[in-house]
Design a protein around this motif. Structure first.
Motif, mmCIF file in Angstrom:
data_model
loop_
_atom_site.group_PDB
_atom_site.id
_atom_site.type_symbol
_atom_site.label_atom_id
_atom_site.label_comp_id
_atom_site.label_asym_id
_atom_site.label_seq_id
_atom_site.Cartn_x
_atom_site.Cartn_y
_atom_site.Cartn_z
ATOM 1 N N GLU A 57 0.837 -1.202 0.000
ATOM 2 C CA GLU A 57 0.000 0.000 0.000
ATOM 3 C C GLU A 57 0.872 1.252 0.000
ATOM 4 O OE1 GLU A 57 -3.538 1.670 2.881
ATOM 5 O OE2 GLU A 57 -2.611 -0.249 3.314
ATOM 6 N N PHE A 58 0.503 2.251 -0.795
ATOM 7 C CA PHE A 58 1.248 3.515 -0.828
ATOM 8 C C PHE A 58 0.761 4.411 0.311
ATOM 9 C CE2 PHE A 58 1.442 7.949 -2.565
ATOM 10 C CZ PHE A 58 2.808 8.097 -2.414
ATOM 11 N N LEU A 59 1.660 5.015 1.051
ATOM 12 C CA LEU A 59 1.364 5.924 2.166
ATOM 13 C C LEU A 59 0.340 5.342 3.142
ATOM 14 C CD1 LEU A 59 1.169 9.640 0.920
ATOM 15 C CD2 LEU A 59 2.910 8.566 2.340
ATOM 16 N N ALA A 60 0.708 4.199 3.695
ATOM 17 C CA ALA A 60 -0.231 3.443 4.527
ATOM 18 C C ALA A 60 -0.714 4.236 5.752
ATOM 19 C CB ALA A 60 0.422 2.137 4.963
ATOM 20 N N ALA A 61 0.073 5.208 6.214
ATOM 21 C CA ALA A 61 -0.328 5.937 7.429
ATOM 22 C C ALA A 61 -1.353 7.038 7.135
ATOM 23 C CB ALA A 61 0.905 6.562 8.081
ATOM 24 N N THR A 82 5.644 17.640 -0.311
ATOM 25 C CA THR A 82 5.640 17.518 -1.776
ATOM 26 C C THR A 82 4.868 18.721 -2.314
ATOM 27 O OG1 THR A 82 3.723 16.119 -1.365
ATOM 28 C CG2 THR A 82 5.802 15.005 -1.887
ATOM 29 N N HIS A 83 4.651 18.761 -3.617
ATOM 30 C CA HIS A 83 3.763 19.807 -4.137
ATOM 31 C C HIS A 83 2.690 19.154 -4.983
ATOM 32 C CE1 HIS A 83 2.742 23.971 -4.946
ATOM 33 N NE2 HIS A 83 2.230 23.452 -6.031
ATOM 34 N N PRO A 84 1.416 19.199 -4.635
ATOM 35 C CA PRO A 84 0.913 19.839 -3.423
ATOM 36 C C PRO A 84 1.325 19.063 -2.173
ATOM 37 C CG PRO A 84 -0.860 18.681 -4.582
ATOM 38 C CD PRO A 84 0.347 18.560 -5.435
ATOM 39 N N GLU A 85 1.243 19.759 -1.034
ATOM 40 C CA GLU A 85 1.590 19.112 0.227
ATOM 41 C C GLU A 85 0.514 18.106 0.636
ATOM 42 O OE1 GLU A 85 3.987 22.980 2.055
ATOM 43 O OE2 GLU A 85 2.165 22.303 3.060
ATOM 44 N N ILE A 86 0.957 17.138 1.447
ATOM 45 C CA ILE A 86 0.035 16.128 1.988
ATOM 46 C C ILE A 86 0.114 16.296 3.508
ATOM 47 C CG2 ILE A 86 -0.415 13.645 2.193
ATOM 48 C CD1 ILE A 86 1.570 13.474 -0.388
ATOM 49 N N ALA A 87 -1.018 16.498 4.164
ATOM 50 C CA ALA A 87 -0.942 16.752 5.613
ATOM 51 C C ALA A 87 -2.189 16.235 6.305
ATOM 52 C CB ALA A 87 -0.792 18.252 5.869
ATOM 53 N N TRP A 88 -2.005 15.882 7.563
ATOM 54 C CA TRP A 88 -3.178 15.432 8.316
ATOM 55 C C TRP A 88 -2.985 15.596 9.811
ATOM 56 C CZ3 TRP A 88 0.204 12.052 5.927
ATOM 57 C CH2 TRP A 88 0.786 11.059 6.696
ATOM 58 N N VAL A 89 -4.147 15.607 10.474
ATOM 59 C CA VAL A 89 -4.149 15.629 11.947
ATOM 60 C C VAL A 89 -5.301 14.743 12.402
ATOM 61 C CG1 VAL A 89 -5.605 17.732 12.024
ATOM 62 C CG2 VAL A 89 -4.188 17.132 14.001
ATOM 63 N N GLY A 90 -5.074 14.014 13.482
ATOM 64 C CA GLY A 90 -6.138 13.172 14.031
ATOM 65 C C GLY A 90 -6.329 11.884 13.257
ATOM 66 N N MET A 91 -7.518 11.320 13.409
ATOM 67 C CA MET A 91 -7.760 9.976 12.865
ATOM 68 C C MET A 91 -8.106 9.979 11.386
ATOM 69 S SD MET A 91 -10.057 8.030 15.675
ATOM 70 C CE MET A 91 -10.044 8.638 17.329
ATOM 71 N N THR A 92 -7.646 8.940 10.699
ATOM 72 C CA THR A 92 -8.109 8.711 9.329
ATOM 73 C C THR A 92 -9.513 8.119 9.443
ATOM 74 O OG1 THR A 92 -7.304 6.441 9.273
ATOM 75 C CG2 THR A 92 -5.761 8.156 8.559
ATOM 76 N N GLU A 93 -10.214 8.034 8.302
ATOM 77 C CA GLU A 93 -11.566 7.451 8.315
ATOM 78 C C GLU A 93 -11.498 6.020 8.850
ATOM 79 O OE1 GLU A 93 -13.527 7.731 4.535
ATOM 80 O OE2 GLU A 93 -15.174 6.439 5.169
ATOM 81 N N GLN A 94 -10.503 5.270 8.386
ATOM 82 C CA GLN A 94 -10.372 3.876 8.797
ATOM 83 C C GLN A 94 -10.063 3.760 10.293
ATOM 84 O OE1 GLN A 94 -11.182 1.418 6.624
ATOM 85 N NE2 GLN A 94 -11.160 0.213 8.532
ATOM 86 N N GLU A 95 -9.144 4.616 10.771
ATOM 87 C CA GLU A 95 -8.802 4.568 12.204
ATOM 88 C C GLU A 95 -10.030 4.868 13.062
ATOM 89 O OE1 GLU A 95 -4.079 5.901 11.926
ATOM 90 O OE2 GLU A 95 -5.621 7.428 12.263
#
Ligand code: FAD
Ligand code: NAD
Length: 486
Positions: free
Chosen positions: A222-226, A366-379
């Motif tokens: 899986e790509f970018l599993a986190a 990267t461009h565009p940037e990839i960013a997150w905070v908190g839970m993913t939908e799956q989590e």
């Protein structure tokens, strides 16, 4: 140097130097021991300032400008003629920024009465009220000395993980780690990258933009599993379109230097193949660094993985000894290290701050940037929440389009029962800044409705946060809503 301090911090990276500054502000007598020598000079700032966050962002910026000047100005009616790149000048600019920042940290330590001891620190005995630390100076004409402190903070950071199938030699400069990849003197024609994690994507992007043909080998299927699955899918598509050849489920099984190139052998679906590259970056993660940090009788407990064992407040098993940053559990991020440093010092001072580990932001630049905070939908689903989500595509955001940045999307994840915001995920221009809105909202226990009721300025990319929140209830305005409206 004194014989005794209130606090000795071992390691002068973002975790250690912030802890030392905060302790200085609080009136403690403090020593910060740092052994790093960068380009021949003793240097503070750790991995982050010397060979991590800052130099990588400097190169990401230079390479982005180069690519933009080549391919993105024409649609604005701007003609440039031939665009060139002087790699040594680009690297010189990066070094200037590193020097400015690490020099700034040295001034800040001085200004807060912190003694910077240039050399190795070893915690010999952390038990009892007076902790013993051996200081071994970089300058070997000076003698090793034992100093004591009431409190010790271990902040020795991390180093890249080695893999036997690709032995790094930054001096030779063909198979390198992230440090070597920040100092290429020319653009490799073909660049191999082992690991499609944060470093692989950031440094792979730098050299691709400058003209390398980049192949990224990722062992996991899986790509970018986190990351959230929707965002990872979009990121995979966009990065491939940009020319990064990301090969998941592909395991590097060997590498051999042949002349000034490297032959890489890899396996996919049971089949073995070989390709030749001019450079190979190994970036398969980092490990805590505790060499020479702990004497035989330090008393400090390590985990099976070699991390220093700590509780939620960064206390080790010994009273008065704390450990922070990449040396302990949790994400290996500079801002996490910094907050832990401040928490440890303020706790020593008798206050009760607590890092909120649920709202640590991740950004991939990267461009565009990839960013997150908190839970993913799956989590969130795995945690037992009844989940609702909303998302909004940047293609319908006026400001993003006006900036030629109409790619990507923003997604919110919430508890359908209580409406509480559980996570925010973005792939967009400035995503790293955008998700701070999610972090602040989560810190204040906001509902999705709170975000819906706020007035976002027009035209801004942040309006996509508003629309994503509205779309969680089928109410986004600038997208056809298929969800049942509330
Ligand atoms: P470090 O920064 O590793 O500092 C520890 C210091 O302790 C080192 O300088 C070391 O020399 C010193 N030390 C170790 N042992 C001893 C000893 N016994 N005596 C004396 N000194 C000692 N994170 C982000 O949040 N954002 C980013 O954009 C980002 N980009 C990165 C890019 C790259 C290429 C890399 C490699 C990392 C990046 N990181 C990023 C991660 C970030 O650099 C680390 O999470 C951060 O530096 C950890 O801080 P720290 O203080 O725990 O450790
Ligand atoms: P990472 O954990 O982000 O990614 C490593 C990748 O390599 C993973 O996808 C893993 O599956 C893959 N991998 C592991 N072994 C492999 C093998 N043998 N063959 C092929 N693939 C393999 O690690 P990284 O990119 O090396 O970064 C190290 C740390 O530095 C990270 O923890 C990250 O938090 C930090 N960092 C952060 C930033 C940022 O915040 N923007 C930037 C750079 C680094």
């Amino acid at each position: 140097m004194k014989d005794s301090y209130d606090l000795i911090v071992i390691g002068g990276g973002p975790g250690g130097y912030e802890a030392a500054i905060r302790a200085g502000q609080l009136g403690m007598s403090v020593a910060c021991i740092e052994k790093r020598v960068y380009k021949g000079e003793p240097a503070l700032g750790g991995t982050c300032l010397n060979v991590g966050c800052i130099p990588s962002k400097a190169l990401l910026d230079s390479s982005h400008r180069y690519e933009s000047a080549q391919h993105e100005l024409e649609e604005h009616g701007i003609s440039t003629g031939d665009v060139g790149i002087d790699i040594s000048k680009m690297i010189e600019r990066k070094e200037g920024i590193v020097k400015q920042l690490t020099g700034g940290v040295a001034m800040l330590l001085k200004g807060n009465n912190v003694d910077w001891l240039q050399g190795w620190g070893t915690l010999e005995d952390g038990k009892g009220d007076s902790k013993k630390v051996t200081f071994t100076p970089l300058d070997d004409s000076q003698e090793t000395k034992t100093i004591t402190a009431k409190y010790v903070i271990l902040a020795a950071g991390s180093v890249p993980i080695d893999i036997p199938v690709a032995k790094v030699d930054n001096e030779q400069g063909i198979i390198v780690d992230s440090t070597g990849a920040l100092d290429f003197t020319e653009v490799p024609k073909r660049l191999g990258v082992i690991g499609a994690g944060v470093i692989g994507l950031e440094l792979g992007s730098v050299w691709r933009r400058l003209g390398s043909e980049v192949v990224v080998f990722e062992a996991l299927p899986e790509f970018l599993a986190a990351a959230d699955k929707d965002i990872a899918k979009e990121a995979g598509k966009l990065l491939k379109k940009q020319g990064l050849d990301i090969r998941v489920n592909t395991k590097v099984t060997g590498s051999e230097i042949k002349g000034d190139q490297v032959e890489v052998t890899f396996e996919k679906d049971g089949e073995s193949s070989t390709e030749t590259f001019d450079k190979l970056i190994v970036c398969v993660g980092r490990r805590a660094y505790s060499e020479k940090l702990l004497g035989e009788n330090s008393g400090i407990q390590l985990t099976e993985r070699g991390l220093v064992e700590v509780n939620e407040q960064c206390k080790t098993n010994l009273d008065g000894v704390y450990a922070i940053g990449d040396l302990v559990r949790g994400p290996m991020l500079a801002h996490k290290a910094m907050e832990e440093g401040m928490m440890a010092v303020e706790r020593i001072h008798g206050e009760k701050p607590q890092v909120n580990y649920d709202t640590i932001i991740n950004v991939i630049y990267t461009h565009p940037e990839i960013a997150w905070v908190g839970m993913t939908e799956q989590e969130a689903k795995d945690a037992g929440y009844e989940v609702k989500t909303g998302s909004f595509n940047l293609a319908a955001n006026g400001r993003a389009l006006a900036q030629s940045e109409g790619q990507g999307s923003i997604k919110v994840v919430a508890d359908a029962k209580t409406d509480r915001l559980l996570g925010m995920h973005a792939i967009s221009v400035g995503a790293g800044d955008i998700v701070h809105q999610g972090m602040i909202a989560m810190e204040f226990a906001s509902s999705v409705e709170d975000l819906q009721l706020m007035t976002f300025a027009h035209p801004t990319v942040s309006e996509a946060v508003h629309e994503a929140a509205l779309s969680a209830d089928g109410r986004a305005i600038h997208a056809i809503q298929r969800k049942k409206r509330k």
